[in-house]
Scaffold this motif. Structure first.
Motif, PDB file in Angstrom:
ATOM      1  N   LEU A 201       0.842  -1.192   0.000  1.00 30.12           N
ATOM      2  CA  LEU A 201       0.000   0.000   0.000  1.00 30.12           C
ATOM      3  C   LEU A 201       0.877   1.242   0.000  1.00 30.12           C
ATOM      4  CD1 LEU A 201      -2.843   1.378   0.413  1.00 30.12           C
ATOM      5  CD2 LEU A 201      -2.336   1.248   2.867  1.00 30.12           C
ATOM      6  N   ILE A 202       0.596   2.159  -0.900  1.00 29.47           N
ATOM      7  CA  ILE A 202       1.245   3.467  -0.895  1.00 29.47           C
ATOM      8  C   ILE A 202       0.142   4.503  -0.779  1.00 29.47           C
ATOM      9  CG2 ILE A 202       2.623   5.141  -2.188  1.00 29.47           C
ATOM     10  CD1 ILE A 202       4.037   2.766  -3.517  1.00 29.47           C
ATOM     11  N   VAL A 203       0.239   5.343   0.236  1.00 30.33           N
ATOM     12  CA  VAL A 203      -0.732   6.403   0.470  1.00 30.33           C
ATOM     13  C   VAL A 203      -0.050   7.735   0.180  1.00 30.33           C
ATOM     14  CG1 VAL A 203      -2.235   7.491   2.176  1.00 30.33           C
ATOM     15  CG2 VAL A 203      -1.820   5.030   2.280  1.00 30.33           C
ATOM     16  N   PHE A 204      -0.658   8.525  -0.681  1.00 30.94           N
ATOM     17  CA  PHE A 204      -0.148   9.861  -0.977  1.00 30.94           C
ATOM     18  C   PHE A 204      -0.870  10.894  -0.117  1.00 30.94           C
ATOM     19  CE2 PHE A 204       0.775   8.296  -5.449  1.00 30.94           C
ATOM     20  CZ  PHE A 204       2.145   8.396  -5.328  1.00 30.94           C
TER      21      PHE A 204
ATOM     22  N   THR B 231      -3.779  11.419   9.448  1.00 30.73           N
ATOM     23  CA  THR B 231      -4.726  10.378   9.030  1.00 30.73           C
ATOM     24  C   THR B 231      -4.103   9.443   8.006  1.00 30.73           C
ATOM     25  OG1 THR B 231      -6.594  11.844   9.461  1.00 30.73           O
ATOM     26  CG2 THR B 231      -6.984   9.967   7.975  1.00 30.73           C
ATOM     27  N   TYR B 232      -3.430  10.008   7.013  1.00 30.92           N
ATOM     28  CA  TYR B 232      -2.846   9.173   5.967  1.00 30.92           C
ATOM     29  C   TYR B 232      -1.632   8.396   6.473  1.00 30.92           C
ATOM     30  CZ  TYR B 232      -6.015  11.619   2.813  1.00 30.92           C
ATOM     31  OH  TYR B 232      -7.122  12.130   2.199  1.00 30.92           O
ATOM     32  N   THR B 233      -0.928   8.944   7.450  1.00 29.66           N
ATOM     33  CA  THR B 233       0.167   8.199   8.082  1.00 29.66           C
ATOM     34  C   THR B 233      -0.393   6.968   8.794  1.00 29.66           C
ATOM     35  OG1 THR B 233       1.550  10.156   8.345  1.00 29.66           O
ATOM     36  CG2 THR B 233       2.013   8.309   9.808  1.00 29.66           C
ATOM     37  N   LYS B 234      -1.485   7.158   9.534  1.00 30.42           N
ATOM     38  CA  LYS B 234      -2.109   6.026  10.234  1.00 30.42           C
ATOM     39  C   LYS B 234      -2.619   4.982   9.250  1.00 30.42           C
ATOM     40  CE  LYS B 234      -3.377   8.453  14.424  1.00 30.42           C
ATOM     41  NZ  LYS B 234      -4.472   8.919  15.292  1.00 30.42           N
ATOM     42  N   LEU B 235      -3.179   5.424   8.145  1.00 33.81           N
ATOM     43  CA  LEU B 235      -3.662   4.476   7.140  1.00 33.81           C
ATOM     44  C   LEU B 235      -2.502   3.642   6.600  1.00 33.81           C
ATOM     45  CD1 LEU B 235      -5.831   3.295   5.286  1.00 33.81           C
ATOM     46  CD2 LEU B 235      -5.442   5.234   3.741  1.00 33.81           C
TER      47      LEU B 235
ATOM     48  N   ASP C  97       0.323   3.050   8.028  1.00 31.75           N
ATOM     49  CA  ASP C  97       0.853   2.226   9.114  1.00 31.75           C
ATOM     50  C   ASP C  97      -0.062   1.069   9.489  1.00 31.75           C
ATOM     51  OD1 ASP C  97       3.082   3.840   9.235  1.00 31.75           O
ATOM     52  OD2 ASP C  97       2.411   4.962  11.011  1.00 31.75           O
ATOM     53  N   SER C  98      -1.278   1.044   8.945  1.00 32.64           N
ATOM     54  CA  SER C  98      -2.232  -0.002   9.324  1.00 32.64           C
ATOM     55  C   SER C  98      -1.958  -1.333   8.635  1.00 32.64           C
ATOM     56  CB  SER C  98      -3.666   0.455   9.030  1.00 32.64           C
ATOM     57  OG  SER C  98      -3.905   0.496   7.633  1.00 32.64           O
ATOM     58  N   VAL C  99      -1.060  -1.340   7.666  1.00 30.31           N
ATOM     59  CA  VAL C  99      -0.686  -2.598   7.005  1.00 30.31           C
ATOM     60  C   VAL C  99       0.830  -2.770   7.122  1.00 30.31           C
ATOM     61  CG1 VAL C  99      -2.618  -2.585   5.390  1.00 30.31           C
ATOM     62  CG2 VAL C  99      -0.484  -1.533   4.729  1.00 30.31           C
ATOM     63  N   PRO C 100       1.292  -4.011   7.170  1.00 34.97           N
ATOM     64  CA  PRO C 100       2.725  -4.252   7.361  1.00 34.97           C
ATOM     65  C   PRO C 100       3.629  -3.626   6.300  1.00 34.97           C
ATOM     66  CG  PRO C 100       1.496  -6.270   7.729  1.00 34.97           C
ATOM     67  CD  PRO C 100       0.524  -5.260   7.194  1.00 34.97           C
ATOM     68  N   HIS C 101       3.144  -3.527   5.081  1.00 34.24           N
ATOM     69  CA  HIS C 101       3.984  -2.998   4.006  1.00 34.24           C
ATOM     70  C   HIS C 101       3.464  -1.667   3.478  1.00 34.24           C
ATOM     71  CE1 HIS C 101       6.202  -6.716   4.053  1.00 34.24           C
ATOM     72  NE2 HIS C 101       5.050  -7.370   4.007  1.00 34.24           N
ATOM     73  N   GLY C 102       2.825  -0.904   4.362  1.00 32.62           N
ATOM     74  CA  GLY C 102       2.298   0.395   3.969  1.00 32.62           C
ATOM     75  C   GLY C 102       3.390   1.449   3.925  1.00 32.62           C
ATOM     76  N   GLU C 103       3.220   2.392   3.033  1.00 33.11           N
ATOM     77  CA  GLU C 103       4.186   3.484   2.879  1.00 33.11           C
ATOM     78  C   GLU C 103       3.420   4.786   2.661  1.00 33.11           C
ATOM     79  OE1 GLU C 103       7.690   4.773  -0.246  1.00 33.11           O
ATOM     80  OE2 GLU C 103       7.053   2.686  -0.173  1.00 33.11           O
ATOM     81  N   HIS C 104       3.864   5.818   3.324  1.00 32.69           N
ATOM     82  CA  HIS C 104       3.239   7.132   3.206  1.00 32.69           C
ATOM     83  C   HIS C 104       4.192   8.051   2.446  1.00 32.69           C
ATOM     84  CE1 HIS C 104       1.793  11.022   5.339  1.00 32.69           C
ATOM     85  NE2 HIS C 104       1.133  10.831   4.204  1.00 32.69           N
ATOM     86  N   ARG C 105       3.693   8.635   1.363  1.00 36.19           N
ATOM     87  CA  ARG C 105       4.501   9.555   0.566  1.00 36.19           C
ATOM     88  C   ARG C 105       3.803  10.905   0.502  1.00 36.19           C
ATOM     89  NH1 ARG C 105       6.443   5.908  -4.642  1.00 36.19           N
ATOM     90  NH2 ARG C 105       7.291   4.182  -3.412  1.00 36.19           N
ATOM     91  N   ILE C 106       4.549  11.944   0.827  1.00 36.08           N
ATOM     92  CA  ILE C 106       4.016  13.303   0.788  1.00 36.08           C
ATOM     93  C   ILE C 106       4.396  13.958  -0.534  1.00 36.08           C
ATOM     94  CG2 ILE C 106       4.127  15.586   1.850  1.00 36.08           C
ATOM     95  CD1 ILE C 106       4.589  14.130   4.530  1.00 36.08           C
ATOM     96  N   LEU C 107       3.413  14.552  -1.180  1.00 38.68           N
ATOM     97  CA  LEU C 107       3.627  15.270  -2.429  1.00 38.68           C
ATOM     98  C   LEU C 107       3.427  16.759  -2.148  1.00 38.68           C
ATOM     99  CD1 LEU C 107       1.700  12.895  -4.846  1.00 38.68           C
ATOM    100  CD2 LEU C 107       4.154  12.985  -4.406  1.00 38.68           C
ATOM    101  N   PRO C 108       4.520  17.487  -1.937  1.00 39.02           N
ATOM    102  CA  PRO C 108       4.417  18.886  -1.495  1.00 39.02           C
ATOM    103  C   PRO C 108       3.743  19.827  -2.490  1.00 39.02           C
ATOM    104  CG  PRO C 108       6.719  18.169  -1.551  1.00 39.02           C
ATOM    105  CD  PRO C 108       5.885  17.033  -2.036  1.00 39.02           C
TER     106      PRO C 108
END
Length: 87
Positions: free
Chosen positions: A6-9, A41-45, A47-58
Motif C-alpha cells: 500500500l502506498i498512500v499519498f 490520518t494518511y500516516t495512520k492508514l 501504518d495499518s498494514v505491514p507494508h504500507g508506505e506514506h509519501r508526501i507530495l508537497p
C-alpha cells in the motif's frame, strides 16, 4: 486491513477546488489544522498494514495528484506491481 502493498499519498499543494473556500496561503501552510490532520490520518492508514508506505507530495493538490505529480504516481504503481509480484 489485509497484508498487501500500500502506498498512500498526501497532497500538500494547493488544490484548485479548495481555493473558492479558503486562501491559497492557508492551503500552502503545512501546519494549518487541515493539513496536519490530513497528514496524520494518511500516516495512520499507511501504518495499518505491514507494508504500507506514506509519501508526501508537497506540490500536488488532492484532486490533481495525477496531473501535478505524474512521475510520482507512475513510480508508485510500478513499485506496487514489483511488490505484488514478489509475494
Amino acid at each position: 486491513m489485509p497484508d498487501i502493498p500500500l502506498i498512500v499519498f498526501t497532497a500538500m499543494g494547493v488544490d484548485p477546488f479548495m481555493t473558492p473556500m479558503t486562501s491559497k496561503s492557508f492551503l500552502r501552510d503545512t501546519m494549518n489544522p487541515f493539513n496536519t490532520a490530513k497528514n496524520a490520518t494518511y500516516t495512520k492508514l499507511a501504518d495499518s498494514v505491514p507494508h504500507g508506505e506514506h509519501r508526501i507530495l508537497p506540490s500536488a493538490g488532492h484532486t490533481t495528484i495525477h496531473t501535478d505529480s505524474p512521475d510520482e504516481v507512475v513510480e508508485a504503481v510500478w513499485h506496487l506491481l514489483d511488490r505484488a509480484g514478489s509475494n
